[in-house]
Design a protein around this motif. Sequence first.
Motif, short mmCIF file in Angstrom:
data_model
loop_
_atom_site.label_atom_id
_atom_site.label_comp_id
_atom_site.label_asym_id
_atom_site.label_seq_id
_atom_site.Cartn_x
_atom_site.Cartn_y
_atom_site.Cartn_z
N UNK A 159 0.83 -1.21 0.00
CA UNK A 159 0.00 0.00 0.00
C UNK A 159 0.86 1.25 0.00
N UNK A 160 1.96 1.23 0.76
CA UNK A 160 2.84 2.39 0.82
C UNK A 160 3.63 2.55 -0.48
N UNK A 161 3.99 1.45 -1.11
CA UNK A 161 4.69 1.54 -2.39
C UNK A 161 3.79 2.20 -3.43
N UNK A 162 2.54 1.83 -3.44
CA UNK A 162 1.60 2.44 -4.38
C UNK A 162 1.47 3.94 -4.12
N UNK A 163 1.43 4.32 -2.88
CA UNK A 163 1.34 5.74 -2.52
C UNK A 163 2.61 6.48 -2.93
N UNK A 248 5.62 1.80 8.10
CA UNK A 248 5.12 1.06 6.94
C UNK A 248 5.88 1.35 5.66
N UNK A 249 6.72 2.40 5.65
CA UNK A 249 7.39 2.82 4.44
C UNK A 249 8.78 2.19 4.31
N UNK A 250 9.56 2.25 5.39
CA UNK A 250 10.79 1.45 5.49
C UNK A 250 10.59 0.60 6.73
N UNK A 251 10.17 -0.62 6.53
CA UNK A 251 9.73 -1.45 7.65
C UNK A 251 10.91 -1.70 8.60
N UNK A 252 10.63 -2.06 9.87
CA UNK A 252 11.68 -2.13 10.89
C UNK A 252 12.87 -3.02 10.56
N UNK A 253 12.70 -3.99 9.68
CA UNK A 253 13.85 -4.84 9.33
C UNK A 253 14.99 -4.01 8.73
N UNK A 254 14.66 -2.89 8.11
CA UNK A 254 15.69 -2.03 7.55
C UNK A 254 16.57 -1.42 8.62
N UNK A 255 15.96 -0.96 9.70
CA UNK A 255 16.73 -0.40 10.80
C UNK A 255 17.57 -1.45 11.50
N UNK A 256 16.97 -2.61 11.74
CA UNK A 256 17.72 -3.68 12.42
C UNK A 256 18.92 -4.13 11.58
N UNK A 257 18.73 -4.22 10.28
CA UNK A 257 19.83 -4.62 9.40
C UNK A 257 20.94 -3.57 9.39
N UNK A 273 6.22 4.40 16.84
CA UNK A 273 6.65 5.37 15.83
C UNK A 273 6.55 4.74 14.45
N UNK A 274 6.05 5.51 13.49
CA UNK A 274 5.97 5.05 12.11
C UNK A 274 7.03 5.78 11.29
N UNK A 275 6.69 6.26 10.09
CA UNK A 275 7.70 6.93 9.26
C UNK A 275 7.57 8.44 9.43
N UNK A 276 7.87 8.89 10.62
CA UNK A 276 7.81 10.31 10.94
C UNK A 276 8.61 10.55 12.20
N UNK A 277 8.64 11.78 12.63
CA UNK A 277 9.32 12.15 13.88
C UNK A 277 8.26 12.74 14.81
N UNK A 278 7.53 11.89 15.53
CA UNK A 278 6.42 12.38 16.35
C UNK A 278 6.90 13.32 17.46
N UNK A 279 6.22 14.42 17.62
CA UNK A 279 6.62 15.40 18.61
C UNK A 279 6.77 14.81 20.02
N UNK A 280 5.87 13.91 20.48
CA UNK A 280 6.06 13.36 21.82
C UNK A 280 7.36 12.56 21.98
N UNK A 281 7.95 12.10 20.87
CA UNK A 281 9.20 11.33 20.94
C UNK A 281 10.43 12.20 20.71
N UNK A 282 10.25 13.48 20.47
CA UNK A 282 11.40 14.34 20.25
C UNK A 282 12.43 14.28 21.38
N UNK A 283 12.00 14.31 22.65
CA UNK A 283 13.03 14.24 23.72
C UNK A 283 13.92 13.01 23.61
N UNK A 284 13.35 11.85 23.29
CA UNK A 284 14.16 10.63 23.19
C UNK A 284 15.06 10.67 21.96
#
Length: 296
Positions: A159-163, A248-257, A273-284
């Motif tokens: 679905x994300x590839x199509x988008x 959903x855009x670069x699934x977690x296996x990419x980060x682990x690899x 967290x998905x494919x963004x930088x959510x404001x509540x997670x900025x401190x971390x």
Amino acid sequence: MSVESQTERFVTVGDVELCYETFGADDAPPLLLVMGLGSQMIFWEDEFCGLLAAGGHRVIRFDNRDCGRSTIFRDNRPPTLRQLLLRDRRGTAYPLSALGDDAAGLLDQLGIDRCPVVGASMGGMIVQLMAIDHPEKVSALVSIMSTTGSRRVGNPTPRMLQRLLRRVRSDREGYIADTVETLTAIGSRTYPPDPARLRGLAERAYDRGVHPAGTARQLAAINTTPNRTRRLAGVRVPSTVIHGTEDPLIVPSGGRATARAIPGARLLMLDGMAHDLPRPLWPRIVEAILQAATAA
């Protein structure tokens, strides 16, 4: 704490003019931010940059080539959909490594010997290539929601590839609506973004200049870049890999690899967290970036 930008400036790197901005004191240790596919530097939001600057850094953000107010490769035809799907090199205007060269050249033009580099999505791929091709410029590496280039990991959901491949409308209101819809679709459901904030970013991006053909050329560069896994084994700087568990855009296996490929890399998986930088997670996220910079 709020830290103001020092307004847009331009430098020439080879045959490319790059638009950049800085936050924080000119004499503070520099830190370079590299944004992702078709995303202007403003998607490193002002307040996020301010937090890093408040942590003691001169924060530099810039528009990649073929994006925003940097050089647009209008003389190069964008790839066809067939070329993108088949990863046909005949559809590429430049390799992804050229964007890493641009970033290293920006540091040279600013008189910066070396510094921590932070990249998100395609920007993560670019800073990985900087650490490989320009190790003398990189003191620490932070790769966020990115991957190694291996075809076995990090692939978007269908679905994300199509988008990703769909055409964005070119009129102002159409572009803004399509951009907000896409940012919402790839964004975190656990930390839903403020629609007004997304609209403000989309409006600002449109007014600075949007270039769908440039985004397609960047995507062709990504698609035809060789797997970096073996080359990442030679990276010898403090490295942190940050990835969302719901991407959903670069699934977690990419980060682990990516974390497995870089010797001694720290892996920070952020729940929800998905494919963004959510404001509540900025401190971390900011803390992890500052820790990597300190380790350098």
